[in-house]
Design an enzyme around this catalytic site. Structure first.
Site, PDB file in Angstrom:
ATOM      1  N   PHE A   3      -1.934   4.061   6.605  1.00 49.72           N
ATOM      2  CA  PHE A   3      -1.454   2.680   6.624  1.00 49.72           C
ATOM      3  C   PHE A   3      -0.166   2.491   7.425  1.00 49.72           C
ATOM      4  O   PHE A   3       0.338   1.374   7.525  1.00 49.72           O
ATOM      5  CB  PHE A   3      -1.260   2.173   5.177  1.00 49.72           C
ATOM      6  CG  PHE A   3      -0.251   2.949   4.350  1.00 49.72           C
ATOM      7  CD1 PHE A   3       1.110   2.709   4.463  1.00 49.72           C
ATOM      8  CD2 PHE A   3      -0.683   3.920   3.453  1.00 49.72           C
ATOM      9  CE1 PHE A   3       2.030   3.410   3.699  1.00 49.72           C
ATOM     10  CE2 PHE A   3       0.234   4.627   2.676  1.00 49.72           C
ATOM     11  CZ  PHE A   3       1.596   4.376   2.808  1.00 49.72           C
TER      12      PHE A   3
ATOM     13  N   TYR B 111      10.683   3.439   7.156  1.00 48.11           N
ATOM     14  CA  TYR B 111       9.500   3.947   6.455  1.00 48.11           C
ATOM     15  C   TYR B 111       9.103   5.346   6.946  1.00 48.11           C
ATOM     16  O   TYR B 111       7.921   5.711   6.866  1.00 48.11           O
ATOM     17  CB  TYR B 111       8.330   2.974   6.639  1.00 48.11           C
ATOM     18  CG  TYR B 111       8.389   1.761   5.720  1.00 48.11           C
ATOM     19  CD1 TYR B 111       8.429   1.900   4.325  1.00 48.11           C
ATOM     20  CD2 TYR B 111       8.382   0.463   6.245  1.00 48.11           C
ATOM     21  CE1 TYR B 111       8.469   0.788   3.490  1.00 48.11           C
ATOM     22  CE2 TYR B 111       8.417  -0.648   5.398  1.00 48.11           C
ATOM     23  CZ  TYR B 111       8.453  -0.471   4.025  1.00 48.11           C
ATOM     24  OH  TYR B 111       8.477  -1.570   3.187  1.00 48.11           O
TER      25      TYR B 111
ATOM     26  N   LYS C  75      10.028  -9.033   1.767  1.00 48.95           N
ATOM     27  CA  LYS C  75       9.213  -8.731   2.949  1.00 48.95           C
ATOM     28  C   LYS C  75       8.763 -10.030   3.646  1.00 48.95           C
ATOM     29  O   LYS C  75       8.904 -11.135   3.088  1.00 48.95           O
ATOM     30  CB  LYS C  75       8.016  -7.881   2.507  1.00 48.95           C
ATOM     31  CG  LYS C  75       8.435  -6.516   1.927  1.00 48.95           C
ATOM     32  CD  LYS C  75       7.212  -5.655   1.597  1.00 48.95           C
ATOM     33  CE  LYS C  75       7.627  -4.276   1.101  1.00 48.95           C
ATOM     34  NZ  LYS C  75       6.437  -3.411   0.846  1.00 48.95           N
TER      35      LYS C  75
ATOM     36  N   ASN D  31       2.991  -6.927  -0.171  1.00 52.38           N
ATOM     37  CA  ASN D  31       3.318  -6.957  -1.595  1.00 52.38           C
ATOM     38  C   ASN D  31       4.720  -7.482  -1.886  1.00 52.38           C
ATOM     39  O   ASN D  31       5.328  -7.150  -2.896  1.00 52.38           O
ATOM     40  CB  ASN D  31       3.069  -5.578  -2.223  1.00 52.38           C
ATOM     41  CG  ASN D  31       3.867  -4.492  -1.532  1.00 52.38           C
ATOM     42  OD1 ASN D  31       4.704  -4.779  -0.677  1.00 52.38           O
ATOM     43  ND2 ASN D  31       3.636  -3.253  -1.910  1.00 52.38           N
TER      44      ASN D  31
ATOM     45  N   ARG E 149      12.415  -1.273  -9.931  1.00 49.62           N
ATOM     46  CA  ARG E 149      11.030  -0.804  -9.777  1.00 49.62           C
ATOM     47  C   ARG E 149      10.140  -1.405 -10.870  1.00 49.62           C
ATOM     48  O   ARG E 149       8.995  -1.753 -10.624  1.00 49.62           O
ATOM     49  CB  ARG E 149      10.967   0.729  -9.825  1.00 49.62           C
ATOM     50  CG  ARG E 149      11.661   1.444  -8.671  1.00 49.62           C
ATOM     51  CD  ARG E 149      11.001   1.316  -7.338  1.00 49.62           C
ATOM     52  NE  ARG E 149       9.643   1.827  -7.294  1.00 49.62           N
ATOM     53  CZ  ARG E 149       8.947   1.994  -6.170  1.00 49.62           C
ATOM     54  NH1 ARG E 149       9.487   1.688  -4.980  1.00 49.62           N
ATOM     55  NH2 ARG E 149       7.711   2.434  -6.197  1.00 49.62           N
TER      56      ARG E 149
ATOM     57  N   ARG F  94       5.420  -8.470  -8.056  1.00 46.66           N
ATOM     58  CA  ARG F  94       4.243  -8.204  -7.215  1.00 46.66           C
ATOM     59  C   ARG F  94       2.966  -8.796  -7.815  1.00 46.66           C
ATOM     60  O   ARG F  94       2.097  -9.264  -7.081  1.00 46.66           O
ATOM     61  CB  ARG F  94       4.101  -6.710  -6.953  1.00 46.66           C
ATOM     62  CG  ARG F  94       5.089  -6.220  -5.885  1.00 46.66           C
ATOM     63  CD  ARG F  94       5.112  -4.722  -5.806  1.00 46.66           C
ATOM     64  NE  ARG F  94       5.755  -4.234  -4.585  1.00 46.66           N
ATOM     65  CZ  ARG F  94       6.028  -2.947  -4.364  1.00 46.66           C
ATOM     66  NH1 ARG F  94       5.695  -2.043  -5.268  1.00 46.66           N
ATOM     67  NH2 ARG F  94       6.619  -2.575  -3.236  1.00 46.66           N
TER      68      ARG F  94
ATOM     69  N   THR G 120       2.685  -0.824  -6.571  1.00 44.40           N
ATOM     70  CA  THR G 120       2.512  -1.087  -5.140  1.00 44.40           C
ATOM     71  C   THR G 120       1.363  -2.072  -4.891  1.00 44.40           C
ATOM     72  O   THR G 120       1.499  -3.000  -4.089  1.00 44.40           O
ATOM     73  CB  THR G 120       2.228   0.238  -4.397  1.00 44.40           C
ATOM     74  OG1 THR G 120       3.251   1.183  -4.728  1.00 44.40           O
ATOM     75  CG2 THR G 120       2.174   0.020  -2.901  1.00 44.40           C
TER      76      THR G 120
ATOM     77  N   HIS H 176      10.299  -4.852  -1.549  1.00 44.58           N
ATOM     78  CA  HIS H 176      10.567  -3.411  -1.550  1.00 44.58           C
ATOM     79  C   HIS H 176      11.723  -3.120  -2.498  1.00 44.58           C
ATOM     80  O   HIS H 176      12.661  -3.907  -2.581  1.00 44.58           O
ATOM     81  CB  HIS H 176      10.966  -2.961  -0.134  1.00 44.58           C
ATOM     82  CG  HIS H 176      11.544  -1.582  -0.093  1.00 44.58           C
ATOM     83  ND1 HIS H 176      10.771  -0.451   0.066  1.00 44.58           N
ATOM     84  CD2 HIS H 176      12.824  -1.138  -0.251  1.00 44.58           C
ATOM     85  CE1 HIS H 176      11.555   0.624   0.018  1.00 44.58           C
ATOM     86  NE2 HIS H 176      12.798   0.230  -0.170  1.00 44.58           N
TER      87      HIS H 176
ATOM     88  N   GLU I 103      19.095   3.573   2.010  1.00 44.10           N
ATOM     89  CA  GLU I 103      18.558   2.279   2.432  1.00 44.10           C
ATOM     90  C   GLU I 103      19.647   1.204   2.492  1.00 44.10           C
ATOM     91  O   GLU I 103      19.592   0.308   3.334  1.00 44.10           O
ATOM     92  CB  GLU I 103      17.425   1.869   1.489  1.00 44.10           C
ATOM     93  CG  GLU I 103      16.212   2.790   1.640  1.00 44.10           C
ATOM     94  CD  GLU I 103      15.104   2.548   0.622  1.00 44.10           C
ATOM     95  OE1 GLU I 103      14.067   3.219   0.722  1.00 44.10           O
ATOM     96  OE2 GLU I 103      15.278   1.686  -0.280  1.00 44.10           O
TER      97      GLU I 103
HETATM   98  P1  IDP Z   1       6.284   1.190  -2.842  1.00 46.89           P
HETATM   99  O1  IDP Z   1       6.713   0.049  -1.935  1.00 46.89           O
HETATM  100  O2  IDP Z   1       5.684   0.682  -4.128  1.00 46.89           O
HETATM  101  O3  IDP Z   1       7.364   2.204  -3.053  1.00 46.89           O
HETATM  102  P2  IDP Z   1       5.036   3.107  -1.039  1.00 46.89           P
HETATM  103  O4  IDP Z   1       3.965   4.046  -1.437  1.00 46.89           O
HETATM  104  O5  IDP Z   1       6.406   3.666  -0.831  1.00 46.89           O
HETATM  105  O6  IDP Z   1       5.059   1.911  -2.124  1.00 46.89           O
HETATM  106  O7  IDP Z   1       4.562   2.380   0.281  1.00 46.89           O
HETATM  107  C1  IDP Z   1       5.468   1.615   1.069  1.00 46.89           C
HETATM  108  C2  IDP Z   1       4.771   0.335   1.470  1.00 46.89           C
HETATM  109  O8  IDP Z   1       3.663   0.650   2.308  1.00 46.89           O
HETATM  110  C3  IDP Z   1       4.154  -0.452   0.312  1.00 46.89           C
HETATM  111  O9  IDP Z   1       5.086  -1.256  -0.370  1.00 46.89           O
HETATM  112  C4  IDP Z   1       3.105  -1.274   1.035  1.00 46.89           C
HETATM  113  O10 IDP Z   1       3.688  -2.378   1.736  1.00 46.89           O
HETATM  114  C5  IDP Z   1       2.600  -0.263   2.052  1.00 46.89           C
HETATM  115  N1  IDP Z   1       1.450   0.514   1.521  1.00 46.89           N
HETATM  116  C6  IDP Z   1       1.487   1.518   0.623  1.00 46.89           C
HETATM  117  N2  IDP Z   1       0.260   2.010   0.363  1.00 46.89           N
HETATM  118  C7  IDP Z   1      -0.584   1.298   1.153  1.00 46.89           C
HETATM  119  C8  IDP Z   1      -2.021   1.337   1.344  1.00 46.89           C
HETATM  120  O11 IDP Z   1      -2.741   2.127   0.750  1.00 46.89           O
HETATM  121  N3  IDP Z   1      -2.516   0.418   2.230  1.00 46.89           N
HETATM  122  C9  IDP Z   1      -1.733  -0.477   2.914  1.00 46.89           C
HETATM  123  N4  IDP Z   1      -0.393  -0.529   2.759  1.00 46.89           N
HETATM  124  C10 IDP Z   1       0.178   0.335   1.887  1.00 46.89           C
HETATM  125 MG    MG Z   2       8.260   3.530  -1.728  1.00 43.62          MG
END
Ligand code: IDP
Ligand code: MG
Length: 144
Positions: free
Chosen positions: A59, A51, A11, A114, A87, A104, A93, A117, A128
């Site tokens: 968010f 996304y 990212k 973070n 993962r 992370r 996350t 991805h 993807e």
């Molecule tokens: P993941 O990347 O661990 O699969 P997801 O829930 O799919 O997590 O969320 C996609 C991305 O959205 C996250 O990697 C992060 O960058 C962002 N994100 C997820 N939850 C939040 C939140 O509660 N606040 C701000 N950004 C978030």
């Molecule tokens: Mg995800």
């Protein structure tokens, strides 16, 4: 289990802090092979599509702004059990909740910024990978 493909995306916070090499090094040391790699800048429209499952969440708009704020590096990775293993190497996350030995935990700045991805299922990995790479590019890179 046979070899599987997954998609990682470094990212903008990773690219910005010169972490591309360190993170790819970590992934290679975990047994992943880099099959294809591309640095690109997502448009607002492409980020919203990537996304799309998060559309409507609180968010979402901030996530799209962040992910389009600079270049990303899309990487097709091959390994046994690649989706699950990526993962687990990425971690949770929220970097504050991620296990110590994860990417992370080590590099993540916040639940949003973070660093990396990773696809969450083989089906989403296929979607993807196709988002970033054409069939022809993948064929050229994998032909014997
Ligand atoms: P993941 O990347 O661990 O699969 P997801 O829930 O799919 O997590 O969320 C996609 C991305 O959205 C996250 O990697 C992060 O960058 C962002 N994100 C997820 N939850 C939040 C939140 O509660 N606040 C701000 N950004 C978030
Ligand atoms: Mg995800």
């Amino acid at each position: 289990m046979g070899k599987e493909w997954t998609l990682a995306m470094l990212k903008p916070d990773a690219v910005e802090r010169n972490l591309i090499g360190a993170i790819i090094s970590r992934l290679e040391s975990e047994g992943f092979r880099v099959v294809a790699i591309k640095m690109t800048r997502l448009t607002k429209e492409s980020a919203e599509a990537f996304y799309s499952v998060h559309r409507g969440k609180p968010f979402f708009e901030s996530l799209v702004r962040y992910i389009t704020s600079g270049p990303v590096v899309a990487i097709v990775l091959e390994r046994e059990d690649a989706v699950t293993h990526l993962r687990s190497v990425m971690g949770a996350t929220d970097p504050a909740k991620a296990d110590r030995n994860t990417i992370r935990f080590q590099y993540g700045l916040s639940i949003e910024k973070n660093t990396i991805h990773g696809s969450d299922s083989p089906e989403n990995a296929r979607r993807e990978i196709a988002f970033f790479f054409t069939e022809q590019e993948l064929a050229e890179l994998t032909s014997k």
